[in-house]
Design a protein around this motif. Structure first.
Motif, PDB file in Angstrom:
ATOM      1  N   HIS A  66       0.843  -1.196   0.000  1.00 58.63           N
ATOM      2  CA  HIS A  66       0.000   0.000   0.000  1.00 58.63           C
ATOM      3  C   HIS A  66       0.876   1.243   0.000  1.00 58.63           C
ATOM      4  O   HIS A  66       1.850   1.311   0.734  1.00 58.63           O
ATOM      5  N   ARG A  67       0.502   2.221  -0.841  1.00 57.61           N
ATOM      6  CA  ARG A  67       1.125   3.544  -0.861  1.00 57.61           C
ATOM      7  C   ARG A  67       0.028   4.535  -0.502  1.00 57.61           C
ATOM      8  O   ARG A  67      -1.030   4.547  -1.142  1.00 57.61           O
ATOM      9  N   VAL A  68       0.287   5.351   0.500  1.00 58.47           N
ATOM     10  CA  VAL A  68      -0.708   6.347   0.917  1.00 58.47           C
ATOM     11  C   VAL A  68      -0.087   7.729   0.756  1.00 58.47           C
ATOM     12  O   VAL A  68       0.966   8.014   1.334  1.00 58.47           O
ATOM     13  N   THR A  69      -0.728   8.572  -0.019  1.00 57.84           N
ATOM     14  CA  THR A  69      -0.240   9.926  -0.239  1.00 57.84           C
ATOM     15  C   THR A  69      -1.422  10.879  -0.284  1.00 57.84           C
ATOM     16  O   THR A  69      -2.545  10.492   0.056  1.00 57.84           O
ATOM     17  N   SER A  70      -1.188  12.102  -0.687  1.00 56.35           N
ATOM     18  CA  SER A  70      -2.277  13.080  -0.696  1.00 56.35           C
ATOM     19  C   SER A  70      -2.045  14.129  -1.766  1.00 56.35           C
ATOM     20  O   SER A  70      -1.017  14.153  -2.432  1.00 56.35           O
ATOM     21  N   VAL A  71      -3.014  14.995  -1.860  1.00 57.85           N
ATOM     22  CA  VAL A  71      -2.898  16.229  -2.626  1.00 57.85           C
ATOM     23  C   VAL A  71      -3.034  17.349  -1.604  1.00 57.85           C
ATOM     24  O   VAL A  71      -3.145  17.085  -0.403  1.00 57.85           O
ATOM     25  N   ARG A  72      -3.029  18.565  -2.061  1.00 53.51           N
ATOM     26  CA  ARG A  72      -3.300  19.714  -1.172  1.00 53.51           C
ATOM     27  C   ARG A  72      -4.438  20.503  -1.810  1.00 53.51           C
ATOM     28  O   ARG A  72      -4.229  21.539  -2.409  1.00 53.51           O
ATOM     29  N   GLY A  73      -5.643  19.952  -1.711  1.00 58.35           N
ATOM     30  CA  GLY A  73      -6.779  20.609  -2.349  1.00 58.35           C
ATOM     31  C   GLY A  73      -6.847  20.251  -3.825  1.00 58.35           C
ATOM     32  O   GLY A  73      -6.438  19.164  -4.236  1.00 58.35           O
ATOM     33  N   HIS A  74      -7.330  21.176  -4.613  1.00 56.41           N
ATOM     34  CA  HIS A  74      -7.541  20.912  -6.041  1.00 56.41           C
ATOM     35  C   HIS A  74      -6.233  20.666  -6.770  1.00 56.41           C
ATOM     36  O   HIS A  74      -5.201  21.257  -6.457  1.00 56.41           O
ATOM     37  N   VAL A  75      -6.289  19.789  -7.763  1.00 57.59           N
ATOM     38  CA  VAL A  75      -5.133  19.465  -8.596  1.00 57.59           C
ATOM     39  C   VAL A  75      -5.096  20.399  -9.805  1.00 57.59           C
ATOM     40  O   VAL A  75      -4.029  20.761 -10.287  1.00 57.59           O
ATOM     41  N   PHE A  76      -6.265  20.795 -10.287  1.00 55.04           N
ATOM     42  CA  PHE A  76      -6.372  21.668 -11.442  1.00 55.04           C
ATOM     43  C   PHE A  76      -7.183  22.917 -11.122  1.00 55.04           C
ATOM     44  O   PHE A  76      -8.067  22.891 -10.267  1.00 55.04           O
ATOM     45  N   ALA A  77      -6.869  23.991 -11.840  1.00 54.15           N
ATOM     46  CA  ALA A  77      -7.643  25.233 -11.764  1.00 54.15           C
ATOM     47  C   ALA A  77      -8.437  25.356 -13.061  1.00 54.15           C
ATOM     48  O   ALA A  77      -7.975  24.935 -14.123  1.00 54.15           O
ATOM     49  N   LEU A  78      -9.617  25.899 -12.955  1.00 47.74           N
ATOM     50  CA  LEU A  78     -10.466  26.104 -14.129  1.00 47.74           C
ATOM     51  C   LEU A  78     -10.746  27.594 -14.245  1.00 47.74           C
ATOM     52  O   LEU A  78     -11.183  28.220 -13.268  1.00 47.74           O
ATOM     53  N   ASP A  79     -10.467  28.151 -15.399  1.00 51.94           N
ATOM     54  CA  ASP A  79     -10.672  29.586 -15.593  1.00 51.94           C
ATOM     55  C   ASP A  79     -11.262  29.811 -16.975  1.00 51.94           C
ATOM     56  O   ASP A  79     -11.231  28.921 -17.827  1.00 51.94           O
ATOM     57  N   PHE A  80     -11.795  31.009 -17.186  1.00 51.16           N
ATOM     58  CA  PHE A  80     -12.310  31.346 -18.501  1.00 51.16           C
ATOM     59  C   PHE A  80     -11.156  31.618 -19.449  1.00 51.16           C
ATOM     60  O   PHE A  80     -10.123  32.164 -19.049  1.00 51.16           O
ATOM     61  N   ALA A  81     -11.347  31.243 -20.709  1.00 50.72           N
ATOM     62  CA  ALA A  81     -10.358  31.553 -21.740  1.00 50.72           C
ATOM     63  C   ALA A  81     -10.326  33.069 -21.923  1.00 50.72           C
ATOM     64  O   ALA A  81     -11.332  33.750 -21.672  1.00 50.72           O
ATOM     65  N   PRO A  82      -9.182  33.611 -22.326  1.00 48.08           N
ATOM     66  CA  PRO A  82      -9.122  35.063 -22.563  1.00 48.08           C
ATOM     67  C   PRO A  82     -10.185  35.486 -23.570  1.00 48.08           C
ATOM     68  O   PRO A  82     -10.465  34.768 -24.525  1.00 48.08           O
ATOM     69  N   GLY A  83     -10.779  36.612 -23.326  1.00 51.98           N
ATOM     70  CA  GLY A  83     -11.809  37.102 -24.237  1.00 51.98           C
ATOM     71  C   GLY A  83     -12.734  38.088 -23.565  1.00 51.98           C
ATOM     72  O   GLY A  83     -12.346  38.786 -22.621  1.00 51.98           O
ATOM     73  N   PRO A  84     -13.983  38.135 -24.018  1.00 57.34           N
ATOM     74  CA  PRO A  84     -14.914  39.166 -23.563  1.00 57.34           C
ATOM     75  C   PRO A  84     -15.252  39.087 -22.075  1.00 57.34           C
ATOM     76  O   PRO A  84     -15.723  40.051 -21.492  1.00 57.34           O
TER      77      PRO A  84
END
Length: 162
Positions: A66-84
């Motif tokens: 067994h390997r036990v590890t973690s993240v620190r909250g979200h792995v990815f960020a989601l944002d709007f593409a540049p534009g209006p």
């Protein structure tokens, strides 16, 4: 299950457990290892390793590494593409159909998850049972699944307190 040269069951199958934060990963490793000593490796995030006979999903208990590890909250960020939508006077309704961009919150975390997932047969997600935890669970699975062995299975742990 196949036996190794000592006659003990083979522990070549690896189970990767991922928690939402390092302190929870340590608590999970302590609980699942049954009090036995385990090896901890520091990297982008600590990883705790041990061998134990545990049931997973509907399967009978079997001896696995067994390997036990973690993240620190979200792995990815989601944002709007540049534009209006870049200005404060943008039409709010436009947000629903606007294109988005997904980017890693930390390349170190993505690399760490990829490395610890390599060759694991099973992934167990120990993330909170709320909307944010479910979102993080999908992000972790997205990073780890391509690195799991061909026998891969993804399981969701259900818990109330760790």
């Amino acid at each position: 299950m196949a036996a190794d040269a000592s006659g003990e069951p083979s522990t070549s199958l690896v189970v990767l457990h991922v928690a939402e934060k390092p302190s929870v990963a340590l608590a999970i490793a302590t609980a699942l290892s049954g009090g036995q000593r385990f090896r901890s490796v520091d990297g982008a995030l600590p990883t705790h390793e041990f061998t134990a006979r545990l049931p997973l999903g509907n399967a009978a208990p079997s001896l696995r590494r067994h390997r036990v590890t973690s993240v620190r909250g979200h792995v990815f960020a989601l944002d709007f593409a540049p534009g209006p939508l870049d200005s404060w006077d943008a039409d709010p309704e436009g947000c629903f159909a606007a294109p988005t961009l997904k980017s890693p919150c930390s390349a170190g975390v993505v690399g760490h998850l990829s490395a610890v997932a390599r060759g694991a047969a099973e992934l167990v997600l120990w993330l909170d049972a709320d909307a944010e935890g479910e979102s993080i669970a999908f992000e972790v699975a997205h990073v780890c699944e391509p690195h799991l062995s061909s026998r891969k299975s993804v399981l969701r742990a259900r818990f109330s307190v760790v």
